[in-house]
Design a protein around this motif. Structure first.
Motif, PDB file in Angstrom:
ATOM      1  N   TYR A 135      -3.519   0.453  -5.403  1.00 43.11           N
ATOM      2  CA  TYR A 135      -2.989   1.193  -4.161  1.00 43.11           C
ATOM      3  C   TYR A 135      -4.559   1.365  -3.899  1.00 43.11           C
ATOM      4  O   TYR A 135      -4.716   0.704  -1.970  1.00 43.11           O
ATOM      5  CB  TYR A 135      -3.120   2.656  -4.443  1.00 43.11           C
ATOM      6  CG  TYR A 135      -3.283   3.562  -2.917  1.00 43.11           C
ATOM      7  CD1 TYR A 135      -2.372   4.055  -1.943  1.00 43.11           C
ATOM      8  CD2 TYR A 135      -4.764   3.947  -2.828  1.00 43.11           C
ATOM      9  CE1 TYR A 135      -3.195   4.126  -0.888  1.00 43.11           C
ATOM     10  CE2 TYR A 135      -5.132   5.219  -1.660  1.00 43.11           C
ATOM     11  CZ  TYR A 135      -3.848   5.143  -0.841  1.00 43.11           C
ATOM     12  OH  TYR A 135      -3.902   5.869   0.411  1.00 43.11           O
ATOM     13  N   ASN A 147       0.783  -1.125  -0.134  1.00 42.05           N
ATOM     14  CA  ASN A 147       0.164   0.017  -0.088  1.00 42.05           C
ATOM     15  C   ASN A 147       0.450   1.693  -0.045  1.00 42.05           C
ATOM     16  O   ASN A 147       0.812   2.089  -0.456  1.00 42.05           O
ATOM     17  CB  ASN A 147      -0.788   0.013   1.574  1.00 42.05           C
ATOM     18  CG  ASN A 147      -1.757   1.423   1.169  1.00 42.05           C
ATOM     19  OD1 ASN A 147      -1.218   1.798   2.531  1.00 42.05           O
ATOM     20  ND2 ASN A 147      -3.135   1.311   0.766  1.00 42.05           N
ATOM     21  N   ALA A 195       2.731   1.962  -2.989  1.00 41.67           N
ATOM     22  CA  ALA A 195       2.017   2.129  -3.931  1.00 41.67           C
ATOM     23  C   ALA A 195       1.506   3.142  -4.254  1.00 41.67           C
ATOM     24  O   ALA A 195       1.700   4.273  -5.350  1.00 41.67           O
ATOM     25  CB  ALA A 195       0.535   1.333  -4.201  1.00 41.67           C
ATOM     26  N   ARG A 196       1.303   4.164  -3.013  1.00 40.42           N
ATOM     27  CA  ARG A 196       1.569   4.870  -2.592  1.00 40.42           C
ATOM     28  C   ARG A 196       2.657   6.048  -3.608  1.00 40.42           C
ATOM     29  O   ARG A 196       2.645   7.205  -4.118  1.00 40.42           O
ATOM     30  CB  ARG A 196       1.344   5.728  -1.443  1.00 40.42           C
ATOM     31  CG  ARG A 196       0.846   7.341  -0.801  1.00 40.42           C
ATOM     32  CD  ARG A 196       1.021   7.278   0.569  1.00 40.42           C
ATOM     33  NE  ARG A 196      -0.876   6.586   0.958  1.00 40.42           N
ATOM     34  CZ  ARG A 196       0.048   6.184   1.982  1.00 40.42           C
ATOM     35  NH1 ARG A 196       1.215   6.104   2.455  1.00 40.42           N
ATOM     36  NH2 ARG A 196      -0.728   4.672   2.671  1.00 40.42           N
ATOM     37  N   THR A 250      -1.001   1.533 -11.075  1.00 39.21           N
ATOM     38  CA  THR A 250      -0.190   1.799  -9.512  1.00 39.21           C
ATOM     39  C   THR A 250      -1.966   2.260  -8.998  1.00 39.21           C
ATOM     40  O   THR A 250      -2.086   1.968  -7.575  1.00 39.21           O
ATOM     41  CB  THR A 250       0.327   2.634  -9.520  1.00 39.21           C
ATOM     42  OG1 THR A 250       1.629   2.018 -10.523  1.00 39.21           O
ATOM     43  CG2 THR A 250       1.439   2.501  -8.280  1.00 39.21           C
TER      44      THR A 250
END
Length: 339
Positions: free
Chosen positions: A134, A97, A100-101, A130
């Motif tokens: 997320y 997570n 992805a950010r 992406t």
């Protein structure tokens, strides 16, 4: 399609940086996958791994067409797939997570630096995939109740203007500070979460690295992250705002060599770059002077720590050199010697 046009410096830099990042992600995710047990988390980590592999293939195709030297990056010998498990399933989900950010920020930046249509198409698709990754990881976190939501505050019932320069003050200990606004709370929350993850990564790297210099560097990083986390948490608590409950991003007690020192140093370097960017954005968005000063001070501390990491990487020949222009003076001198 205008892919017969030469790559610009922005496109070369973006592709090189993206290749290095995805090369690292590929091996980290493959290692994580071998020990995952949660049937909800396995598919999303598998998807993240497939995205990294797909990106690497697409970039290699571009490199081949452009006669662009493929970066050395990371290979199979940079990870010990026989090492015992190191991270909990929750940690792996939180890691994907967070990365992805970081990826969404990077891809949006890459896109703005590129002009050639095929390269823009690649980064547009990468940004979209992406963002989807997320959202998938966040959905799973919410379903499992392991997502720390931003603090709740009252919804504004009316709009208003700032009425005094006192709104910006915060350094004078004799003046009462105004309450934190929603923007400032959001950045404090985000930086608590990123430092919590960075602290756990540093712990896992320190206990599995065979090199004393790297161990000490990672332990120093753990202490810096812990200090920053406490500062941000205290700021919220002083405002009677509940600090976020960090999910169980625990690591095991394994001391077995797992990732190469080169890859661990690169991972921490990447997180520090993202962290300095977060602090700079938070400083610019925050309107209370004490917050701005804190972010600037902490950014300098992270920059100094980052510099010491670069020194270690250069000393051990772990720092791959980005593409650069040729020195015209050097070319002229070499030509003279040939003549």
């Amino acid at each position: 399609m205008n892919n017969n046009i030469n790559l610009t410096s922005g496109e070369i830099a973006s592709l090189w940086t993206n290749y290095m990042n995805d090369s690292m992600s590929k091996w980290v995710l493959l290692y994580m996958l071998k020990d995952l047990e949660d049937s909800d988390i396995i598919p999303v980590v598998q998807h993240a791994s497939e995205l990294s592999i797909s990106h690497l293939k697409k970039m290699k195709d571009i490199f081949e067409k452009e006669d662009y030297a493929v970066p050395m990056a990371f290979e199979e010998n940079d990870v010990n797939m026989e090492a015992p498990w190191l991270y909990t399933d929750t940690f792996c989900l939180t890691y994907v997570n967070h990365m992805a950010r970081v990826g969404m920020v990077a891809y949006s930046g890459f896109l703005t630096m590129c002009t050639r249509e095929d390269i823009r198409d690649y980064f547009t698709q990468a940004l979209q995939s992406t963002a989807e990754l997320y959202n998938r990881t966040l959905d799973i976190q919410l379903e499992k109740g392991i997502n720390a939501r931003h603090p709740y505050i009252m919804v504004p019932k009316e709009a208003d203007y700032v009425r005094s320069k006192q709104y910006l003050s915060g350094l004078n200990p004799f003046n009462e500070k105004r309450p934190l606004n929603a923007i400032e709370i959001s950045y404090l929350y985000m930086n608590i979460m990123t430092n919590a993850l960075g602290m756990k990564l540093c712990i896992s790297f320190a206990q599995t690295s065979p090199t004393k210099e790297v161990q000490e560097f990672m332990l120093r990083g753990k202490e810096i992250a812990k200090k920053h986390l406490k500062l941000f948490t205290d700021l919220l608590i002083k405002e009677d705002i509940e600090a976020p409950e960090v999910p169980d991003v625990a690591v095991s007690d394994s001391t077995t060599w797992t990732f190469s020192d080169k890859m661990m140093m690169f991972q921490i370097s990447l997180l520090m770059q993202a962290g300095v960017g977060n602090y700079a954005t938070a400083a610019a968005a925050s309107q209370r002077s004490d917050l701005m000063l804190n972010y600037e001070r902490l950014s300098l501390e992270v920059a100094a720590y980052s510099k010491s990491g670069v020194d270690i990487m250069i000393k051990n020949k772990w720092l791959e050199q980005p593409p650069e222009t040729k020195s015209r003076d050097k070319l002229a001198r070499e030509k003279d010697r040939i003549d």
